[in-house]
Motif scaffolding. Sequence first.
Motif, mmCIF file in Angstrom:
data_model
loop_
_atom_site.group_PDB
_atom_site.id
_atom_site.type_symbol
_atom_site.label_atom_id
_atom_site.label_comp_id
_atom_site.label_asym_id
_atom_site.label_seq_id
_atom_site.Cartn_x
_atom_site.Cartn_y
_atom_site.Cartn_z
ATOM 1 N N PRO A 210 -5.824 -6.692 7.471
ATOM 2 C CA PRO A 210 -5.668 -8.283 7.043
ATOM 3 C C PRO A 210 -6.641 -9.239 6.293
ATOM 4 O O PRO A 210 -6.985 -9.933 5.637
ATOM 5 C CB PRO A 210 -5.122 -8.299 8.160
ATOM 6 N N ALA A 211 -7.329 -8.549 6.515
ATOM 7 C CA ALA A 211 -8.941 -9.201 6.649
ATOM 8 C C ALA A 211 -9.423 -9.012 5.336
ATOM 9 O O ALA A 211 -9.630 -10.053 4.787
ATOM 10 C CB ALA A 211 -10.339 -9.045 7.686
ATOM 11 N N TRP A 212 -9.496 -7.765 4.875
ATOM 12 C CA TRP A 212 -10.159 -7.716 3.595
ATOM 13 C C TRP A 212 -8.634 -8.119 2.668
ATOM 14 O O TRP A 212 -9.757 -8.653 1.181
ATOM 15 C CB TRP A 212 -10.152 -6.475 3.490
ATOM 16 N N LEU A 213 -6.895 -8.363 3.225
ATOM 17 C CA LEU A 213 -6.332 -8.873 1.977
ATOM 18 C C LEU A 213 -6.574 -9.844 1.976
ATOM 19 O O LEU A 213 -6.556 -11.008 0.609
ATOM 20 C CB LEU A 213 -4.934 -8.943 2.465
ATOM 21 N N LEU A 214 -6.969 -11.166 2.521
ATOM 22 C CA LEU A 214 -6.669 -12.605 2.909
ATOM 23 C C LEU A 214 -8.351 -12.505 2.330
ATOM 24 O O LEU A 214 -8.185 -14.000 1.179
ATOM 25 C CB LEU A 214 -6.798 -12.705 4.387
ATOM 26 N N GLU A 215 -9.383 -12.237 2.438
ATOM 27 C CA GLU A 215 -10.549 -12.314 1.394
ATOM 28 C C GLU A 215 -10.236 -12.382 -0.071
ATOM 29 O O GLU A 215 -10.655 -13.013 -0.316
ATOM 30 C CB GLU A 215 -11.477 -11.704 1.849
ATOM 31 N N PHE A 266 3.438 -7.880 19.524
ATOM 32 C CA PHE A 266 3.411 -6.801 18.247
ATOM 33 C C PHE A 266 3.986 -7.507 16.796
ATOM 34 O O PHE A 266 3.425 -7.180 16.072
ATOM 35 C CB PHE A 266 3.980 -5.800 18.791
ATOM 36 N N PHE A 267 4.988 -8.298 16.367
ATOM 37 C CA PHE A 267 5.832 -8.914 15.756
ATOM 38 C C PHE A 267 5.276 -9.724 15.191
ATOM 39 O O PHE A 267 5.452 -10.426 13.840
ATOM 40 C CB PHE A 267 7.241 -9.394 16.227
ATOM 41 N N ILE A 268 4.564 -10.451 16.222
ATOM 42 C CA ILE A 268 3.301 -12.071 15.717
ATOM 43 C C ILE A 268 1.843 -11.123 15.037
ATOM 44 O O ILE A 268 1.916 -11.395 14.108
ATOM 45 C CB ILE A 268 2.741 -12.540 17.222
ATOM 46 N N TRP A 269 1.344 -10.029 15.943
ATOM 47 C CA TRP A 269 0.129 -9.497 15.105
ATOM 48 C C TRP A 269 1.339 -8.964 12.953
ATOM 49 O O TRP A 269 0.297 -8.827 12.445
ATOM 50 C CB TRP A 269 0.297 -7.848 15.431
ATOM 51 N N LEU A 270 2.125 -8.130 13.564
ATOM 52 C CA LEU A 270 2.957 -7.677 12.464
ATOM 53 C C LEU A 270 3.141 -9.218 11.092
ATOM 54 O O LEU A 270 3.476 -9.331 9.655
ATOM 55 C CB LEU A 270 4.417 -6.891 12.505
ATOM 56 N N ALA A 271 3.777 -10.262 12.139
ATOM 57 C CA ALA A 271 3.669 -11.017 10.799
ATOM 58 C C ALA A 271 2.818 -11.784 9.938
ATOM 59 O O ALA A 271 2.762 -12.214 8.533
ATOM 60 C CB ALA A 271 5.046 -12.597 11.366
ATOM 61 N N SER A 272 2.000 -11.951 10.799
ATOM 62 C CA SER A 272 0.104 -12.258 9.395
ATOM 63 C C SER A 272 -0.389 -11.316 9.198
ATOM 64 O O SER A 272 -0.485 -11.547 8.344
ATOM 65 C CB SER A 272 -1.295 -12.680 11.242
ATOM 66 N N VAL A 273 0.476 -10.023 8.981
ATOM 67 C CA VAL A 273 -0.136 -8.516 8.348
ATOM 68 C C VAL A 273 0.789 -8.580 6.993
ATOM 69 O O VAL A 273 -0.070 -8.814 5.859
ATOM 70 C CB VAL A 273 -0.215 -6.998 9.012
ATOM 71 N N ILE A 274 2.098 -9.043 7.151
ATOM 72 C CA ILE A 274 2.976 -9.438 6.079
ATOM 73 C C ILE A 274 2.493 -11.060 5.445
ATOM 74 O O ILE A 274 2.749 -10.530 3.966
ATOM 75 C CB ILE A 274 3.955 -9.449 6.548
ATOM 76 N N SER A 275 1.794 -11.590 5.836
ATOM 77 C CA SER A 275 1.471 -13.143 5.371
ATOM 78 C C SER A 275 0.598 -12.568 4.809
ATOM 79 O O SER A 275 0.106 -13.091 3.575
ATOM 80 C CB SER A 275 1.314 -14.626 6.675
ATOM 81 N N ALA A 276 -0.786 -12.054 4.829
ATOM 82 C CA ALA A 276 -1.805 -11.609 4.702
ATOM 83 C C ALA A 276 -1.059 -10.786 3.188
ATOM 84 O O ALA A 276 -2.134 -11.550 2.000
ATOM 85 C CB ALA A 276 -2.563 -10.944 4.909
ATOM 86 N N PHE A 277 -0.397 -10.001 3.116
ATOM 87 C CA PHE A 277 0.079 -8.760 1.974
ATOM 88 C C PHE A 277 0.785 -10.193 1.119
ATOM 89 O O PHE A 277 0.420 -9.868 -0.068
ATOM 90 C CB PHE A 277 0.537 -7.920 2.463
ATOM 91 N N VAL A 278 2.113 -10.499 1.755
ATOM 92 C CA VAL A 278 1.975 -11.931 0.061
ATOM 93 C C VAL A 278 0.741 -12.334 -0.496
ATOM 94 O O VAL A 278 1.305 -12.726 -1.121
ATOM 95 C CB VAL A 278 3.367 -12.533 1.350
ATOM 96 N N PHE A 279 -0.029 -13.016 0.507
ATOM 97 C CA PHE A 279 -0.638 -14.334 -0.025
ATOM 98 C C PHE A 279 -1.455 -13.319 -1.220
ATOM 99 O O PHE A 279 -2.248 -13.712 -2.001
ATOM 100 C CB PHE A 279 -1.662 -14.463 1.036
ATOM 101 N N PHE A 280 -1.322 -11.899 -0.504
ATOM 102 C CA PHE A 280 -2.449 -11.023 -1.333
ATOM 103 C C PHE A 280 -1.788 -10.663 -3.307
ATOM 104 O O PHE A 280 -2.882 -10.574 -4.280
ATOM 105 C CB PHE A 280 -3.295 -9.887 -0.485
ATOM 106 N N ILE A 281 -0.957 -10.263 -2.896
ATOM 107 C CA ILE A 281 0.162 -10.507 -3.710
ATOM 108 C C ILE A 281 0.383 -11.203 -4.908
ATOM 109 O O ILE A 281 0.767 -10.975 -6.146
ATOM 110 C CB ILE A 281 1.078 -8.475 -4.391
#
Length: 301
Positions: A210-215, A266-281
């Motif tokens: 997620p950090a890599w996606l967000l940068e 776990f779902f809170i973490w998953l939501a952060s990953v999905i958000s990072a991916f959405v911002f990435f794309i």
Amino acid sequence: MKFNRIEKEPSVKLFDGERWLIITGLIGLTLSIGIALFIFFQGHIRLPEGDMKDAFSFNAAIGIFILSIAAILPLVRFSDRKRKVIRWFFIVASIYSYVIETVQNFRGINPRFSRVGTEIDIVAGILFGVISLVLVALAVILMIHFFRIKSPYERPLLILGIRYAFLSVFVANIAGIWMIILQDRLTGDAGNLIVLHGLGFHALQTLILPAWLLEKAQVKDRIKNRLIHSGSIAWLLMILLIGIHTGFGRSVFELTILPIFGSVLFFIWLASVISAFVFFIKPKSDNNLPIDQPPLTQQNR
């Protein structure tokens, strides 16, 4: 040196100069594929103690772990000599681990805690434990160095994710030492330390990705930091709950308060990953504009 297209900061390339670590990681993944084919045709049980499923999962896990180390090692600011020493410790420890895990299970011998093996098998198992402690020590060394890096530093979002990841890896190492002391992965009536051990190490992917996606995302820095902090803290709390629950000798898959609360985290973490991916794309209207500056209109150009 290359420049981040959003923050315009110089950044060290992931995997840079780590060809041999990459090859070592790929060896583990290749072995796991070969073992999967063997299991498909021959089954996984090898009497009296061997289980090729263990060899499959172990080689895949070590391969992924070494590839993750290869990715982040260029960021740690070691001298060339120290980085070379760390690299080859990882390589030698990994190769021995691949060999002993695969060969012993194929022979029907538990590679760690054999009750039917010869003296040589017992010595090989003890050495396997020593190698495991070497990997623990290497992970601790890397963790200390990543926390000692002083700002300003390159790729700050990635460094933040790596620091959180190594806290999780530290917990995984405690679980590993716990298993060595018990001479088993099981604790209590239904506790299984391998779950805590595995999830803890996978933070090197789950918290760094997620950090890599967000940068690379075009979004305000405070949003990026909030996502990394919230997702990583949720992951660490989940790991802590799993550790406590396992320590009580209970299965993490039962429907009681700690596993349920852990699932929420776990779902809170998953939501952060999905958000990072959405911002990435998310489409970028103008990559040359600062993040907080609105696009120029025809009137104010």
